[in-house]
Design an enzyme around this catalytic site. Structure first.
Site, short mmCIF file in Angstrom:
data_model
loop_
_atom_site.label_atom_id
_atom_site.label_comp_id
_atom_site.label_asym_id
_atom_site.label_seq_id
_atom_site.Cartn_x
_atom_site.Cartn_y
_atom_site.Cartn_z
N CYS A 29 -13.38 -9.58 4.47
CA CYS A 29 -12.85 -8.28 4.88
C CYS A 29 -12.87 -7.30 3.70
O CYS A 29 -13.20 -6.13 3.85
CB CYS A 29 -11.43 -8.47 5.41
N SER A 82 0.83 -1.21 0.00
CA SER A 82 0.00 0.00 0.00
C SER A 82 0.87 1.26 0.00
O SER A 82 0.47 2.29 -0.54
CB SER A 82 -0.97 0.00 1.19
N CYS A 128 -6.43 -11.26 9.08
CA CYS A 128 -6.15 -9.88 8.70
C CYS A 128 -6.48 -8.89 9.82
O CYS A 128 -6.54 -7.72 9.60
CB CYS A 128 -6.87 -9.51 7.40
#
Length: 395
Positions: free
Chosen positions: A100, A14, A200
């Site tokens: 998620c 990211s 996660c």
């Protein structure tokens, strides 16, 4: 300038995605999602989300983009954690990462981003988005990432056209080594950081430890079923319809304790999943034991020796209408229609040739080759070439 809000996770992917968006001329804002803060269940002194949010903040500073943290732990508990417990209780094995993405990143998080005036939401997933025109309509495609080893399209298999329309995947054209090299060149604090493993949200926790918080241990027996058991000798059956044949191929064997011998004890059938080898703590077998089925009602685990055990293999599976999802709604099958595709039943699996068969109650997927450990509750995703067009929960 179009505004993009990127989920900065404190990882290298990211971080580089945020840099690329800036290069492309977007106004970029970094948002860190805090999904969990119940320390009673992390079972370790490390506080992974604190380290991660700190790294995300340092990356944002370095890239000179605004940064803030949003607390989504309440939604997370409701939509992911409770769902997981519920599924495990039923003896199914859910995939929290797929959920998620559907429920948190591209729903709760996306809504927050849009309220903050974002045109798009971006993540560090290794996948790509395509756009085509069909009959005067714009259709969004979910394409595999260029890096075949890292392709994460499977984790996004439940996204809708609306979610895809607002999504950006900046690193989909890069390989992992290229992403790391870029992070090193930019001197980002995350350049050498290991990829996060495990669930996660709860950091470095073993799943059974986590499940024990709510699913109480309950002693039961482990049964070893021999390869020669009669239940595996399928008699040549004449089927009147293709649907009958598919129903037979995807059937669940009804195991009984007297199919084999009791070889050990366990602390709860709901902690185990098909194909699992670790954690059985039964020795003295020539080949390792694998879980071939669990019965949560009777609290029995059925196992077989070796990864070629017939109890592990099936050629077809079924997805009910309620759990069927088309990313490409325009390709939805009608009853009695079939479609040759490539499919996978787990993230790291190579794509396998298969055929979809739509029936009244749902859809069968028949594979060309036998598949090991087809597991209820997991997601099956199907592709045409490198485009993921649909998915469903294995029933």
């Amino acid at each position: 300038m179009k505004r993009v809000i990127i989920g900065l996770s404190g990882g290298v992917d990211s971080s580089v995605a945020a840099y690329l968006l800036k290069q492309q001329g977007y106004e970029v804002i970094g948002l860190f999602m805090k999904n969990w803060h119940d320390d009673s269940v992390t079972i370790s002194d490390e506080c992974p989300w604190l380290d991660d949010s700190n790294d995300a903040m340092l990356v944002a500073e370095k890239l000179n983009i605004p940064f803030q943290t949003v607390d989504l732990s309440e939604e997370y508990k409701e939509r992911i954690v409770d769902y997981m417990f519920h599924e495990y209780e039923k003896g199914r094995t859910p995939n929290p990462d797929v959920l998620c993405n559907r429920e948190i990143k591209f729903d709760v998080f996306m809504k927050i981003a849009l309220e903050l005036g974002a045109d798009y939401v971006a993540t560090g997933h290794y996948c790509r988005k395509g756009v085509i025109e069909k009959n005067g309509e714009t259709i969004y495609q979910l394409l595999a990432g260029v890096d075949i080893n890292k392709d994460q399209s499977y984790f996004l298999c439940q996204l809708s056209q609306e979610q895809l329309s607002k999504a950006l995947f900046p690193i989909g054209e890069l390989t992992k080594p290229e992403v790391r090299a870029l992070a090193t060149k930019l001197d980002l604090v995350t350049a050498e950081k290991k990829d996060s493993q495990g669930l996660c949200f709860i950091g470095k926790v073993k799943l059974p430890d986590f499940l024990q918080q709510q699913l109480k241990p309950k002693e039961g027996v482990i049964v070893e079923v021999p390869k020669e058991q009669d239940v595996y000798n399928s008699i040549e059956t004449k089927f009147n319809t293709i649907e009958e044949k598919l129903e037979y191929l995807s059937r669940k064997i009804d195991y009984k304790v007297d199919f084999g011998k009791i070889v050990g004890k366990h602390q709860g059938a709901h902690y185990f999943t098909k194909g699992q080898r670790k954690g059985l703590a039964v020795g003295g077998t020539i080949e390792p034991l694998f879980v071939i089925d669990t019965d949560v009602e009777e609290n029995v685990i059925y196992t077989g020796q070796g990864k070629e055990h017939p109890g592990l293999y099936k050629k077809a599976l079924f997805v009910s209408n309620e759990e069927l999802h088309w990313v490409r709604e325009d390709l939805t099958l009608q009853v009695d229609e079939t479609l040759p595709v490539k499919a996978r039943i787990r993230y790291r699996q190579a794509l396998e040739n298969a055929t979809l068969y739509k029936v009244d109650s749902g859809m069968y997927i028949e594979f060309e080759n036998m598949q090991s450990a087809i597991t209820e509750g997991q997601f099956v995703a199907w592709y045409i070439e490198d485009e993921l067009i649909g998915s469903g929960v294995i029933s």
